[in-house]
Every structure is written in C-alpha cells, then in structure tokens.
Design an enzyme around this catalytic site. Structure first.
Site, PDB file in Angstrom:
ATOM      1  N   SER A 263     -21.702 -56.668  22.377  1.00  0.00           N
ATOM      2  CA  SER A 263     -21.004 -57.987  21.980  1.00  0.00           C
ATOM      3  C   SER A 263     -19.658 -58.032  22.934  1.00  0.00           C
ATOM      4  CB  SER A 263     -20.645 -57.701  20.297  1.00  0.00           C
ATOM      5  OG  SER A 263     -19.594 -58.639  20.202  1.00  0.00           O
TER       6      SER A 263
ATOM      7  N   GLU B  20     -17.193 -58.876  21.571  1.00  0.00           N
ATOM      8  CA  GLU B  20     -16.194 -58.382  20.938  1.00  0.00           C
ATOM      9  C   GLU B  20     -15.688 -56.879  21.337  1.00  0.00           C
ATOM     10  OE1 GLU B  20     -14.288 -58.978  18.156  1.00  0.00           O
ATOM     11  OE2 GLU B  20     -14.792 -60.852  18.366  1.00  0.00           O
TER      12      GLU B  20
ATOM     13  N   TYR C 220     -15.567 -53.395  13.662  1.00  0.00           N
ATOM     14  CA  TYR C 220     -16.897 -53.765  14.134  1.00  0.00           C
ATOM     15  C   TYR C 220     -16.986 -53.576  15.856  1.00  0.00           C
ATOM     16  CZ  TYR C 220     -20.274 -57.224  16.109  1.00  0.00           C
ATOM     17  OH  TYR C 220     -21.381 -57.799  16.771  1.00  0.00           O
TER      18      TYR C 220
HETATM   19  P1  NAP Z   1     -27.062 -61.697  11.778  1.00  0.00           P
HETATM   20  O1  NAP Z   1     -27.516 -62.868  11.497  1.00  0.00           O
HETATM   21  O2  NAP Z   1     -25.992 -61.053  10.856  1.00  0.00           O
HETATM   22  O3  NAP Z   1     -28.380 -60.545  11.411  1.00  0.00           O
HETATM   23  C1  NAP Z   1     -27.789 -59.474  11.269  1.00  0.00           C
HETATM   24  C2  NAP Z   1     -29.369 -58.568  10.703  1.00  0.00           C
HETATM   25  O4  NAP Z   1     -29.152 -57.322  10.628  1.00  0.00           O
HETATM   26  C3  NAP Z   1     -30.045 -59.192   9.611  1.00  0.00           C
HETATM   27  O5  NAP Z   1     -31.495 -59.308   9.744  1.00  0.00           O
HETATM   28  C4  NAP Z   1     -29.787 -58.208   8.354  1.00  0.00           C
HETATM   29  O6  NAP Z   1     -30.754 -58.181   7.372  1.00  0.00           O
HETATM   30  C5  NAP Z   1     -29.842 -57.044   9.307  1.00  0.00           C
HETATM   31  N1  NAP Z   1     -29.138 -55.674   8.634  1.00  0.00           N
HETATM   32  C6  NAP Z   1     -28.134 -55.671   8.403  1.00  0.00           C
HETATM   33  N2  NAP Z   1     -27.798 -54.310   7.589  1.00  0.00           N
HETATM   34  C7  NAP Z   1     -29.157 -53.525   7.808  1.00  0.00           C
HETATM   35  C8  NAP Z   1     -29.505 -52.167   7.572  1.00  0.00           C
HETATM   36  N3  NAP Z   1     -28.733 -51.601   7.081  1.00  0.00           N
HETATM   37  N4  NAP Z   1     -30.736 -52.104   7.905  1.00  0.00           N
HETATM   38  C9  NAP Z   1     -31.521 -52.956   8.430  1.00  0.00           C
HETATM   39  N5  NAP Z   1     -31.198 -54.425   8.878  1.00  0.00           N
HETATM   40  C10 NAP Z   1     -30.137 -54.427   8.634  1.00  0.00           C
HETATM   41  O7  NAP Z   1     -26.665 -61.415  13.186  1.00  0.00           O
HETATM   42  P2  NAP Z   1     -27.151 -62.104  14.593  1.00  0.00           P
HETATM   43  O8  NAP Z   1     -25.877 -63.307  14.854  1.00  0.00           O
HETATM   44  O9  NAP Z   1     -28.372 -62.459  14.597  1.00  0.00           O
HETATM   45  O10 NAP Z   1     -26.797 -60.930  15.691  1.00  0.00           O
HETATM   46  C11 NAP Z   1     -27.852 -60.006  16.177  1.00  0.00           C
HETATM   47  C12 NAP Z   1     -27.194 -58.996  16.663  1.00  0.00           C
HETATM   48  O11 NAP Z   1     -26.468 -59.380  17.778  1.00  0.00           O
HETATM   49  C13 NAP Z   1     -26.163 -58.091  15.822  1.00  0.00           C
HETATM   50  O12 NAP Z   1     -26.263 -56.880  16.238  1.00  0.00           O
HETATM   51  C14 NAP Z   1     -24.911 -58.812  16.099  1.00  0.00           C
HETATM   52  O13 NAP Z   1     -23.852 -57.792  15.886  1.00  0.00           O
HETATM   53  C15 NAP Z   1     -25.122 -58.861  17.708  1.00  0.00           C
HETATM   54  N6  NAP Z   1     -24.228 -60.021  18.249  1.00  0.00           N
HETATM   55  C16 NAP Z   1     -24.246 -61.300  17.892  1.00  0.00           C
HETATM   56  C17 NAP Z   1     -23.544 -62.276  18.578  1.00  0.00           C
HETATM   57  C18 NAP Z   1     -23.586 -63.520  17.873  1.00  0.00           C
HETATM   58  O14 NAP Z   1     -22.536 -64.424  18.362  1.00  0.00           O
HETATM   59  N7  NAP Z   1     -24.454 -64.038  16.927  1.00  0.00           N
HETATM   60  C19 NAP Z   1     -22.735 -61.946  19.560  1.00  0.00           C
HETATM   61  C20 NAP Z   1     -23.026 -60.530  20.135  1.00  0.00           C
HETATM   62  C21 NAP Z   1     -23.639 -59.645  19.569  1.00  0.00           C
HETATM   63  P3  NAP Z   1     -30.411 -58.999   6.194  1.00  0.00           P
HETATM   64  O15 NAP Z   1     -31.086 -60.469   6.325  1.00  0.00           O
HETATM   65  O16 NAP Z   1     -31.121 -58.317   4.903  1.00  0.00           O
HETATM   66  O17 NAP Z   1     -29.224 -59.209   5.680  1.00  0.00           O
HETATM   67  O1  F7E Z   2     -14.807 -66.212  14.297  1.00  0.00           O
HETATM   68  C1  F7E Z   2     -11.590 -67.528  14.159  1.00  0.00           C
HETATM   69  C2  F7E Z   2     -11.788 -66.155  14.165  1.00  0.00           C
HETATM   70  O2  F7E Z   2     -16.069 -65.103  12.471  1.00  0.00           O
HETATM   71  C3  F7E Z   2     -14.528 -66.770  15.526  1.00  0.00           C
HETATM   72  C4  F7E Z   2     -20.029 -62.438  15.500  1.00  0.00           C
HETATM   73  O3  F7E Z   2     -21.573 -63.045  15.930  1.00  0.00           O
HETATM   74  O4  F7E Z   2     -19.202 -63.164  17.555  1.00  0.00           O
HETATM   75  C5  F7E Z   2     -19.081 -63.336  16.123  1.00  0.00           C
HETATM   76  O5  F7E Z   2     -17.919 -62.781  15.647  1.00  0.00           O
HETATM   77  C6  F7E Z   2     -13.195 -66.944  15.766  1.00  0.00           C
HETATM   78  C7  F7E Z   2     -12.083 -65.965  15.153  1.00  0.00           C
HETATM   79  O6  F7E Z   2     -16.941 -65.015  14.822  1.00  0.00           O
HETATM   80  C8  F7E Z   2     -11.718 -68.945  10.767  1.00  0.00           C
HETATM   81  O7  F7E Z   2      -9.984 -65.485  14.020  1.00  0.00           O
HETATM   82  C9  F7E Z   2     -10.614 -69.104  12.280  1.00  0.00           C
HETATM   83  O8  F7E Z   2     -11.245 -65.797  16.305  1.00  0.00           O
HETATM   84  O9  F7E Z   2     -17.120 -67.084  13.975  1.00  0.00           O
HETATM   85  P1  F7E Z   2     -16.239 -65.909  13.851  1.00  0.00           P
HETATM   86  P2  F7E Z   2     -16.550 -63.732  15.519  1.00  0.00           P
HETATM   87  O10 F7E Z   2     -15.424 -62.844  15.128  1.00  0.00           O
HETATM   88  O11 F7E Z   2     -16.047 -64.054  17.019  1.00  0.00           O
HETATM   89  C10 F7E Z   2     -19.010 -61.943  18.039  1.00  0.00           C
HETATM   90  C11 F7E Z   2     -19.366 -62.015  19.533  1.00  0.00           C
HETATM   91  C12 F7E Z   2     -20.190 -60.895  17.436  1.00  0.00           C
HETATM   92  O12 F7E Z   2     -20.470 -59.914  18.058  1.00  0.00           O
HETATM   93  C13 F7E Z   2     -20.279 -60.947  16.196  1.00  0.00           C
HETATM   94  O13 F7E Z   2     -21.246 -60.348  15.475  1.00  0.00           O
HETATM   95  O14 F7E Z   2     -12.728 -67.860  14.919  1.00  0.00           O
HETATM   96  N1  F7E Z   2     -11.250 -68.219  12.800  1.00  0.00           N
HETATM   97  N2  F7E Z   2     -10.629 -69.680  11.100  1.00  0.00           N
HETATM   98  C14 F7E Z   2     -12.252 -68.219  11.901  1.00  0.00           C
HETATM   99  N3  F7E Z   2     -13.350 -67.210  11.645  1.00  0.00           N
HETATM  100  C15 F7E Z   2     -14.079 -67.408  10.209  1.00  0.00           C
HETATM  101  N4  F7E Z   2     -15.091 -66.536  10.327  1.00  0.00           N
HETATM  102  N5  F7E Z   2     -13.321 -68.067   9.293  1.00  0.00           N
HETATM  103  C16 F7E Z   2     -12.455 -68.777   9.383  1.00  0.00           C
HETATM  104  O15 F7E Z   2     -11.828 -69.748   8.444  1.00  0.00           O
END
Ligand code: NAP
Ligand code: F7E
Length: 333
Positions: free
Chosen positions: A123, A125, A147
């Site tokens: 990520s 992050e 995270y």
């Molecule tokens: P998501 O929608 O939160 O999906 C997470 C998945 O992990 C869900 O299927 C969840 O199952 C499963 N899970 C959680 N805890 C588990 C456990 N203990 N054992 C087995 N499965 C478990 O995340 P996403 O947005 O699709 O992201 C996919 C991956 O990319 C994640 O690793 C995330 O951290 C990473 N990532 C995401 C982003 C983004 O912007 N979306 C960016 C960079 C990296 P349940 O349905 O049962 O909860």
């Molecule tokens: O926050 C700001 C907050 O929660 C984005 C995950 O997929 O991307 C995701 O993580 C920004 C942050 O996503 C609110 O402070 C303002 O700066 O949508 P978010 P995230 O934290 O960037 C990364 C790449 C991953 O890897 C993660 O799995 O938005 N923000 N106001 C807020 N965020 C939330 N959630 N709620 C608010 O009210």
C-alpha cells in the site's frame, strides 16, 4: 486451466479480481471467513462460478489445508484489516491480520506449493510522512499509522522470501482505488453517498458511517481532515495490474497509481457539484474523524508499470466520482 487463489475475495478488490480471472478462464478459488453473518454482497453475482473455502488469516491450519487441496498456480493475498483509521483503535489486531496474516499465507504457499506465483497487496500508506513527491518504487518508506507498519512488515517479508528462496513473489504498491463496492467507511463513499442523499432530498440515511451512525444525518455528512490529499483510481483498473504482475518472467515491485492527487475538499466540490449542490451546505467537521497523524500528500508515479506491464489507469478522477455518486443514487432509490 490455471487455478488462482484469492484471499479477501469478498472485499472490493477480491471481487473485481475474481471477475477478471473468470473472464480469463481461470478456476477461481476464494478464502472466506467464517462469520455469524454471510457477507457475499460483492460476489453474489458470480458466486456459482467460484470455489469458496472457509479459512482465516489468523489460522495457518486452515490456510495449509486449502492450499494443499487446491495447489494454486497463482496466489493473490488481498485479505487484510484495510482501514488505516481503524488501525489506531485496533493496532494489535491489524498487525495480526495485515502483517502476520500475510506472512502466514506466504509461508504456507512456499512450503506447500513453491512453484506458485504470489501477489502481496502492498500500500501507498507505507510512504506515510512522505519523503518525496511524487512517490515511486525507490521512495523510502516512512509509515504514519499502525496499518502502514503492518503492511510494511508484510512487504519486507515478501521481499525476503523472494530473495532468499528464489520464490516468485511480487507486490503492487497500490495507491487508493475506489468503486461502488467500497466499504461506506472510506471517504470517497462517505462523500458520494452524501451527495446522493442531497440530490434525493434525504435528511437522514439508514446506511451507517465508520462510527456506526447514520452516514447522512439531519441533512449533513460529518468528515475529518479536508486538506488531506490522495491519488484516487478505479479498483476495476487496478486489479488488472495485479494480474499483469504475475504474468511477468520475474518477480518485481510496482507502484500502481493515477499520478494525480486531489484533496478531500476537491472531492466534495466534485461530488456535490455533479448533483448541482454546494458542498459547504452539507459538510460538517467532526474531530472524531481527524486521525492522530495524517499520511501524505500521496501521489504515485506509475511510470514503471506503464513501461513494463503496459498498464495505464483508464478511469479519471471526475469519472470515478460520477460512477460512485450514480451508484449511490441507485442504492438509495
Ligand atoms: P477490503 O474491501 O477491506 O477487503 C478486505 C478483505 O479481507 C475482505 O474480503 C475481508 O473479509 C478479508 N479479511 C479480513 N480479515 C480477514 C481474515 N482474518 N481472514 C481472512 N480474510 C479476511 O479491502 P480492499 O479495498 O479490497 O483491498 C484489498 C487489499 O489491498 C487489502 O489488503 C488492502 O489493505 C490493500 N490495499 C487497498 C487499497 C485500496 O485503496 N483499496 C490500496 C492499497 C492496498 P470480510 O468480507 O469477511 O470482512
Ligand atoms: O481516507 C481523509 C483521511 O479512509 C482517505 C485503504 O484502502 O487507501 C485506503 O486508506 C483520506 C484520509 O482511506 C474523513 O484522513 C477526511 O486522509 O478513505 P480513507 P485511506 O486511509 O487513505 C490506502 C492506500 C490503503 O491501503 C487502505 O487499505 O480521507 N478523511 N475525512 C476521511 N477519511 C475517512 N475514512 N472518513 C472521514 O470522515
């Protein structure tokens, strides 16, 4: 026919990746958690074409049994506690799943099926308090929340397995990617859902925010830091990059991003503007949504992915916002 194993198949990315792999004629196997309530909303439409097994990243016995049985050609480790905000409240749990959980999947795969190709969901992050702008594969990591630390652990151990055991393990450093399948606790969903409520004249929504309260209440949405900046792409585009990484001859690491960054304020302007409203009439700041530390500004340079994978993001920020507002209007109707 190749077999792909996806952890996190019920999540946003897992569901888009499963669709892509089914189109490519893979046998798609998914690991799902045993929970008290079935949570197949994202995969219900393809469930009959999937092979689902119950397992958990906390439990290596279940992982071993599934991987031994399935013998996947490709493993996509997408499962994680994926909310950075939540990781401040549950840091140890996040490390258990997002960090150690990834290590468990990696270790069992190498042990049982060393010829498999492995993808780890790293990520942006991990760049945290960023050392340079934009960020690329050589930018030093500097995580700013639990995270990100857990992801960095998973990332580093994946690299060690690649180098030490000649194991095909690649990782994508993915910047934020969104879709109508995103959990409502992420900011793009909060904002586009609120814009949909404003458009439909809804005062208080039945869907909940990350604190378990109505996401839109008395005609307002509560947000945190509006100045934070993110590089937002579309999840459907990004899963293609994951697949491409495992089709290469050698394992590698890639930044996957759009190269554009926008603030939360800009996101609000765009979403409410799309439905003909002024965002300032609908947004209030609630300190509970401001994190103890903020990451960024995040903006990725995807030049390496463009060159080697021939991957480019197809969906622009404005189109993404429209897709999500329209999907939320449909959901509310
Ligand atoms: P998501 O929608 O939160 O999906 C997470 C998945 O992990 C869900 O299927 C969840 O199952 C499963 N899970 C959680 N805890 C588990 C456990 N203990 N054992 C087995 N499965 C478990 O995340 P996403 O947005 O699709 O992201 C996919 C991956 O990319 C994640 O690793 C995330 O951290 C990473 N990532 C995401 C982003 C983004 O912007 N979306 C960016 C960079 C990296 P349940 O349905 O049962 O909860
Ligand atoms: O926050 C700001 C907050 O929660 C984005 C995950 O997929 O991307 C995701 O993580 C920004 C942050 O996503 C609110 O402070 C303002 O700066 O949508 P978010 P995230 O934290 O960037 C990364 C790449 C991953 O890897 C993660 O799995 O938005 N923000 N106001 C807020 N965020 C939330 N959630 N709620 C608010 O009210």
């Amino acid at each position: 026919m190749k077999t792909a194993l996806i952890t996190g198949i019920t999540g946003q990315d897992g569901s888009y990746l499963a669709e892509l792999l089914l189109k490519k004629k893979y046998k798609v196997v998914g690991i799902v958690r045993k929970t008290s309530h079935e949570n197949y909303a994202n995969i219900g439409h393809i469930q009959d074409d999937l092979n689902l097994y119950q397992g958990d990243l906390l439990d290596p016995v279940s992982l071993r049994e599934i991987i031994q049985k399935v013998k996947p050609d490709e493993v996509y480790n997408l499962a994680s506690q994926s909310h950075p905000s939540e990781s401040f409240k549950q840091p140890i749990y996040t490390t258990e799943i997002t960090g150690l959980g990834a290590h468990r999947v990696l270790d069992v795969t190498l042990d049982v099926n060393p010829k498999a190709k492995f993808y780890q969901a790293s990520s942006s992050e991990m760049f945290g308090w960023v050392k340079e702008i934009p960020q690329n594969e050589d930018t030093p990591f500097n995580p700013a929340n639990p995270y990100a630390v857990a992801k960095l652990y998973a990332h580093a151990i994946t690299k060690i397995y690649r180098k030490s055991y000649n194991f095909f393990a690649s990782y994508g450093i993915l910047f934020n990617h969104e879709s109508p399948r995103r959990h409502l606790g992420f900011v793009t969903q909060k904002v586009t859902y609120a814009a949909a409520c404003a458009k439909l004249g809804i005062r208080t929504s039945r869907h909940l925010n990350e604190e378990g309260e109505p996401l839109f209440k008395n005609g307002k949405v509560s947000l945190g830091n509006l100045d934070a900046k993110r590089d937002w792409g579309f999840a459907g585009d990004f899963v293609e990059a994951m697949w491409l990484m495992l089709q290469q001859d050698k394992p590698d690491d890639f930044v996957i991003a759009t190269g554009e960054t926008h603030s939360i304020k800009e996101l609000c302007k765009e979403a409410f503007g799309y439905v003909g409203k002024n965002w300032e009439d609908f947004v209030v700041i609630d300190k509970r949504f401001i994190r103890p530390t903020e990451t960024g500004p995040l903006v990725g340079n995807p030049a390496k992915a463009k060159k080697i994978l021939k991957w480019t993001p197809k969906t622009k920020f404005k189109d993404l916002v429209k897709i999500m507002v329209d999907a939320n209007i449909a959901r509310l109707k």
